[in-house]
Design a protein around this motif. Structure first.
Motif, mmCIF file in Angstrom:
data_model
loop_
_atom_site.group_PDB
_atom_site.id
_atom_site.type_symbol
_atom_site.label_atom_id
_atom_site.label_comp_id
_atom_site.label_asym_id
_atom_site.label_seq_id
_atom_site.Cartn_x
_atom_site.Cartn_y
_atom_site.Cartn_z
ATOM 1 N N SER A 444 -2.426 -6.961 4.771
ATOM 2 C CA SER A 444 -2.339 -6.275 6.056
ATOM 3 C C SER A 444 -1.536 -5.008 5.864
ATOM 4 O O SER A 444 -1.051 -4.714 4.772
ATOM 5 N N THR B 117 -0.926 3.593 12.525
ATOM 6 C CA THR B 117 -1.394 2.293 13.011
ATOM 7 C C THR B 117 -0.181 1.495 13.444
ATOM 8 O O THR B 117 0.942 1.767 13.019
ATOM 9 N N ARG B 127 -4.585 -12.207 13.369
ATOM 10 C CA ARG B 127 -5.887 -11.620 13.036
ATOM 11 C C ARG B 127 -6.797 -11.534 14.249
ATOM 12 O O ARG B 127 -7.941 -11.981 14.215
ATOM 13 N N LYS B 132 -8.489 -6.401 13.347
ATOM 14 C CA LYS B 132 -9.658 -6.109 12.515
ATOM 15 C C LYS B 132 -10.166 -4.712 12.780
ATOM 16 O O LYS B 132 -10.559 -3.986 11.863
ATOM 17 N N LYS B 133 -10.138 -4.330 14.052
ATOM 18 C CA LYS B 133 -10.623 -3.007 14.413
ATOM 19 C C LYS B 133 -9.730 -1.940 13.751
ATOM 20 O O LYS B 133 -10.230 -0.969 13.176
ATOM 21 N N GLU B 135 -7.885 -2.261 11.091
ATOM 22 C CA GLU B 135 -8.073 -2.239 9.639
ATOM 23 C C GLU B 135 -9.345 -1.488 9.271
ATOM 24 O O GLU B 135 -9.357 -0.686 8.347
ATOM 25 N N ARG B 136 -10.402 -1.767 10.041
ATOM 26 C CA ARG B 136 -11.667 -1.077 9.757
ATOM 27 C C ARG B 136 -11.501 0.419 9.963
ATOM 28 O O ARG B 136 -11.973 1.224 9.160
ATOM 29 N N GLY B 137 -10.826 0.777 11.076
ATOM 30 C CA GLY B 137 -10.619 2.197 11.370
ATOM 31 C C GLY B 137 -9.838 2.886 10.261
ATOM 32 O O GLY B 137 -10.208 3.956 9.796
ATOM 33 N N SER B 138 -8.767 2.225 9.823
ATOM 34 C CA SER B 138 -7.941 2.795 8.760
ATOM 35 C C SER B 138 -8.758 2.996 7.505
ATOM 36 O O SER B 138 -8.664 4.021 6.828
ATOM 37 N N GLU B 139 -9.570 1.979 7.198
ATOM 38 C CA GLU B 139 -10.320 2.067 5.957
ATOM 39 C C GLU B 139 -11.358 3.174 6.043
ATOM 40 O O GLU B 139 -11.553 3.921 5.076
ATOM 41 N N ALA B 140 -11.980 3.296 7.199
ATOM 42 C CA ALA B 140 -12.982 4.347 7.359
ATOM 43 C C ALA B 140 -12.327 5.719 7.191
ATOM 44 O O ALA B 140 -12.847 6.590 6.485
#
Lengths: 607, 341
Positions: A444, B117, B127, B132-133, B135-140
């Motif tokens: 995380s 974030t 979780r 999740k949103k 994490e996805r945003g950060s990764e994108a």
């Protein structure tokens, strides 16, 4: 794509194999190994000694028992690897990594276990006369197998050309750097493989924990270490890891089920208490892994948090010696233990976490001792009467959750589960919870920040990470997890004394052993501390007869491990790369595939 | 507090450093430096080694607390806590690369997203959909930045295994991940070859085009003068001059600061002549008499002005130096002087 690369290593593997230690033709060596292994397996069904005094009773014809079982397993493993080396269809899937090093290690393991058994019989019963023909046969055939295996050519020559016998030997032990890619199996088969692997692991663990102290356990250890090396060299462990990565949920469930199945294999409480203690120890080690492995804070007084949890639980357990005289239900006691440890963690962490590195280690060491001495002094004469001093808080009653008394024997599925079995099953849930917390925290934003702090604190701060707060969070989380384990610990030991929470001592739950478990297993990984803790608890518990030499051998083992495998038994991918610079292991799947695509493209073009 | 809203107060500058002074005990590393960076501007900060450029950077980013002076970002005073500075919108890279060596390329950039974030420990443990949103945003966003810097193909490599130039790029990508309004680059092209330097130049221009102001320390003059709208020169902790590339390039003090001291005034000339003569003296006997010219070809042209000085080495120069088919007249004049003594 799936078929083309499989032909590649075979083509690359054929030219001029380096000879092994003994100059035998490869094929002859393989046949000798296989035949020797077969004969060794056969010898285990004969009587090895006439007297049933030797542990395990090796006197029967037709039914292998005790240490004979180990020899039998080893012989069959060697046979399988040797036949795979001969190219027997269906068996080649056993050795994706290399064909010869696994056979060599399996033969070594069989040889070591067999000869150790024979030596133990001779020593314990007073002379070689105590050996029956079966014993001699086993020894000779194991030796023949080993000779054959030593003649096997090396799978792979790592750079250096062979100079002298030792170099040839180490060459033949070397693993192939890139194992053959796996054939795609249907999902059910993969899941079945995972289940079988965990079944084998459970059986091996149960065998070890049930093995009688002394010779049988040493034989078991010898064999397991070499057998694991063999299986690893064969590339099977890598393959299994890949499978568990693909089916993460199922693998975790399988691990959970096989761990929970352990008490059902036990008739008495004699060994389930070891199991319960291992789980407590492992859970605390995993909590420590948050602090040491993820955030990189060296904590030498971590056992104090286990102590805080245990004392908190003992005080509210309804023990007649507890000055509080209250009895909390278990869930409340659990929360009390965790909360008390958390508060203690924050109190210790807030002033000390401004320090870095060695200074922090020294301060935590000091606080660990302060806790123990404070508990000693809260005895009514040198301080207020809270903990009963050195006498500790005895007579902690057994837990009772919803009418289920942990002190009584319950029959589940026809198997009686006694006190420690109950606690073991409870600990399974606590451990599973801690595993979940560790996994989720590590993957995380918070976990990344911890690792960033560990890697380079200045850069982490420059990236906007509040270093102090996150370090404190790691410290508090680790403390709370240890406190959780501490509450169960109090009920398992029934008497909580300050002496259980020392910095170092011959018995496992102490700070030095906890740290050793984390480092031995592999810092920053999930399964590392669990494996490390299991080993560090089981080995001292089983090798009691070594007495004073225990700590010496333990230290020696740690030194050797740090020399040859500094990343721990189950390495973090990062750590492995850190310590073995030259290995190109990190190149992820994508470029590798591209590489093999290129080569196949080239061969096609050439053809 | 965290997000600056009082833009009206400032005169539109992204960064405004006023009278920044940094003393370490008796040493004043940075003395009363003023510097402003306007939006969409690339400002260069140059100066000889030890001039206090990095110290000034550290004052800006909160790694040091300036002894005197203030630093504001878009009108808000910057905190003296580095992580708050980053959160406000100032990101930096380091002179000696400080990546998280044992994390992957993608993870490095994700760490840069830390301030943008909010998901804490509870969110990580539970979780929920929000986690999740995020994490996805950060990764994108991290992948976007890796595409931008050309590192997308290496997302799963360990940072330590990247080649040097890509490590520099990754540091920039990591800094950009915190969505800064101002990016501080500390010698981004140190140790790079010309092609890599040009690539970095284009990267910095592209960052500026995305609306991030850039303040860059550099020793590569061509890089600085090609890139920067404005250049400030720091010498011995003090700002010498600030202006466009042409102005700075033409300034004599800057040249002096970089190339060494003055070419006007007698004492300097005397010393120069003395050195020249001594060199001529020292080299002449070693090299054979017929070609003593070898000793002199590097004599600077500045010596041409140093005519008719009386300073000369105490010992006599060998007669051979007289016949040196000199590069300039100065050595010839010096040598007879020496003979005369």
């Amino acid at each position: 794509m799936t078929t083309a690369p499989t032909t590649n290593p075979a083509a690359a593997g054929t030219p001029a194999p380096t000879p092994g230690l003994l100059p035998l033709p490869a094929r002859a060596a393989r046949i000798i190994t296989a035949a020797g292994a077969l004969a060794t397996a056969a010898s285990t069904s004969m009587s090895w000694t006439w007297s049933s005094e030797f542990p395990g009773d090796l006197t029967y014809y037709g039914s292998p028992a005790g240490l004979q079982l180990i020899t039998l397993t080893g012989a069959l493993l060697t046979l399988a690897f040797a036949l795979a080396g001969l190219g027997i269809r269906g068996l080649t899937a056993l050795t994706p990594g290399g064909r010869n090093a696994p056979a060599l290690f399996a033969a070594l393991g069989t040889f070591a276990a067999t000869w150790f058994t024979l030596a133990a019989i001779a020593v314990q019963l007073g002379g070689l006369v105590n050996l029956e023909p079966g014993g001699f046969l086993a020894g000779i055939t194991a030796l023949i197998t080993l000779v054959g295996a030593l003649g096997l050519p090396a799978d792979h020559t790592p750079g250096t050309p062979p100079h002298g016998p030792w170099q040839r030997f180490t060459n033949s032990c070397a693993a192939v750097p890139t194992p053959r890619p796996a054939k795609q199996l249907p999902a059910w088969a993969e899941i079945l493989l995972i289940a079988v692997a965990f079944g084998i692991a459970l059986y091996a663990f149960t065998y070890g924990i049930d093995a009688e102290d002394g010779a049988p356990f040493v034989g078991y250890l010898l064999f397991v270490a070499l057998a694991i090396a063999a299986v690893h060299r064969a590339g099977l462990i890598n393959r299994l890891t890949a499978l568990t990565h693909r089916h993460r949920g199922i693998a975790l469930a399988a691990a959970f089920i096989s761990a929970a199945a352990f008490p059902f294999t036990q008739d008495t409480d004699e060994y389930t208490i070891i199991g319960a203690n291992i789980l407590i120890f492992a859970t605390v080690a995993l909590g420590l892994n948050v602090v040491v492995g993820l955030a990189g804070l060296l904590d030498l007084g971590y056992v104090a948090f286990l102590g805080v949890g245990a004392y908190a639980a003992a005080l509210v357990s309804g023990s007649p010696e507890s000055p509080l005289g209250v009895q909390f239900p278990f869930w409340a006691a659990l929360l009390t233990g965790a909360a008390a440890a958390l508060v203690f963690g924050v109190l210790i962490g807030a002033p000390t976490l401004r320090l870095r590195g060695d200074y922090l280690a020294i301060v935590t060491l000091g606080f660990g001792e302060i806790f123990r001495i404070a508990m000693l002094n809260l005895n009514g004469t040198t301080g207020p009467d809270v903990t009963n001093g050195a006498m500790g808080i005895p007579n902690i009653p057994n837990l009772e959750i919803a009418g289920f008394n942990f002190g009584e024997t319950h029959t589940v599925l026809g198997v009686p589960i006694a006190t420690y079995g109950n606690y073991y099953l409870l600990m399974i849930f606590v451990t599973a919870f801690v595993v979940l917390v560790f996994r989720r925290a590590a993957a995380s934003r918070i976990g990344r920040a911890w690792i960033a702090i560990r890697e380079d604190e200045t850069a982490a701060v420059a990236m906007g990470i509040n270093s102090f707060r996150l370090r404190l969070l790691a410290f508090a989380l680790g403390a709370a997890l240890a406190g959780l384990a501490g509450t169960v610990h109090a009920h398992v030991v029934t008497t909580v004394t300050p002496e259980q929470f020392q910095f170092a001592g011959p018995q496992p739950p102490n700070s030095a052993f906890l740290l050793a478990a984390v480092i031995l297993g592999g810092m920053g990984t999930l399964s590392g501390p669990l494996v490390g803790a299991a080993l560090l608890f089981l080995i001292p518990a089983k090798l009691d007869f070594l007495q004073d030499y225990q700590l010496f051998l333990f230290g020696l083992a740690l030194v050797l491990l740090m020399r040859y495998r500094p990343e721990g038994l189950i390495p973090d991918r990062r750590k492995q790369l850190e310590f073995h610079e030259t290995g190109q292991l990190d190149v992820p799947d994508v470029p590798e595939q591209r590489l093999s695509d290129d080569t196949t493209g080239a061969t096609k073009a050439g053809a | 507090m965290t997000t600056p809203t009082t833009v009206t107060k400032s005169n539109g500058a992204v960064l405004e450093a006023a009278g920044v002074t940094m003393r370490f005990g008796g040493l004043t590393a940075v003395r009363a430096v003023d510097l402003t960076v306007a939006p969409g501007e690339i400002v260069g900060l140059i100066g000889p080694n030890g001039a206090g450029k990095t110290t000034f950077f550290n004052c800006l980013t909160g790694l040091y607390t300036p002894t005197e002076g203030t630093v504001s970002y878009k009108g808000t005073r910057l905190s003296h806590k580095p992580h708050l500075v980053t959160q406000t919108g100032v990101a930096r890279t380091f002179q000696n690369i400080r990546l998280f060596a044992n994390m992957t390329v993608l993870e490095n950039v994700l760490v840069g997203r830390h301030t943008r974030t909010k998901e804490g420990l509870w969110s990580a443990l539970l979780r929920g959909p929000g986690f999740k949103k995020a994490e996805r945003g950060s990764e994108a966003r991290a992948m976007e930045l890796l595409e931008f810097t050309g590192l997308a193909a290496k997302r799963d490599h360990l940072a330590r295994n990247l080649p040097y130039g890509e490590q520099r790029k990754l540091e920039i990508a990591r800094a950009l991940a915190s969505e800064p309004g101002l990016l501080l680059l500390d010698e981004p092209t140190a140790g790079m070859n010309p092609q890599e330097t040009r690539a970095t130049q284009n990267l910095v221009l592209a960052i500026r085009d995305q609306g991030t102001a850039v303040l860059v320390i550099e020793h590569d003059m061509r890089f600085i003068f090609n890139l920067c709208d404005r250049v400030a020169v720091l010498v011995q902790g003090e700002k010498l001059i600030e202006g466009t590339a042409e102005v700075v390039q033409a300034d004599e003090r800057v040249i002096a600061a970089y190339l060494g001291t003055p070419f006007e005034g007698a004492p300097g000339d005397e010393e120069a002549a003395e050195v020249d003569a001594a060199e001529a003296h020292a080299t002449a006997p070693r090299s054979a008499a017929p070609q003593p010219a070898d000793a002199a070809p590097t004599e600077p042209a500045a010596d041409g002005t140093a005519s008719g000085t009386s300073a000369a080495p105490g010992t006599s120069a060998p007669p051979g130096t007289n016949s040196a088919p000199g590069t300039s007249t100065a050595p010839d004049e010096n040598a007879p002087n020496g003979d005369a003594r």
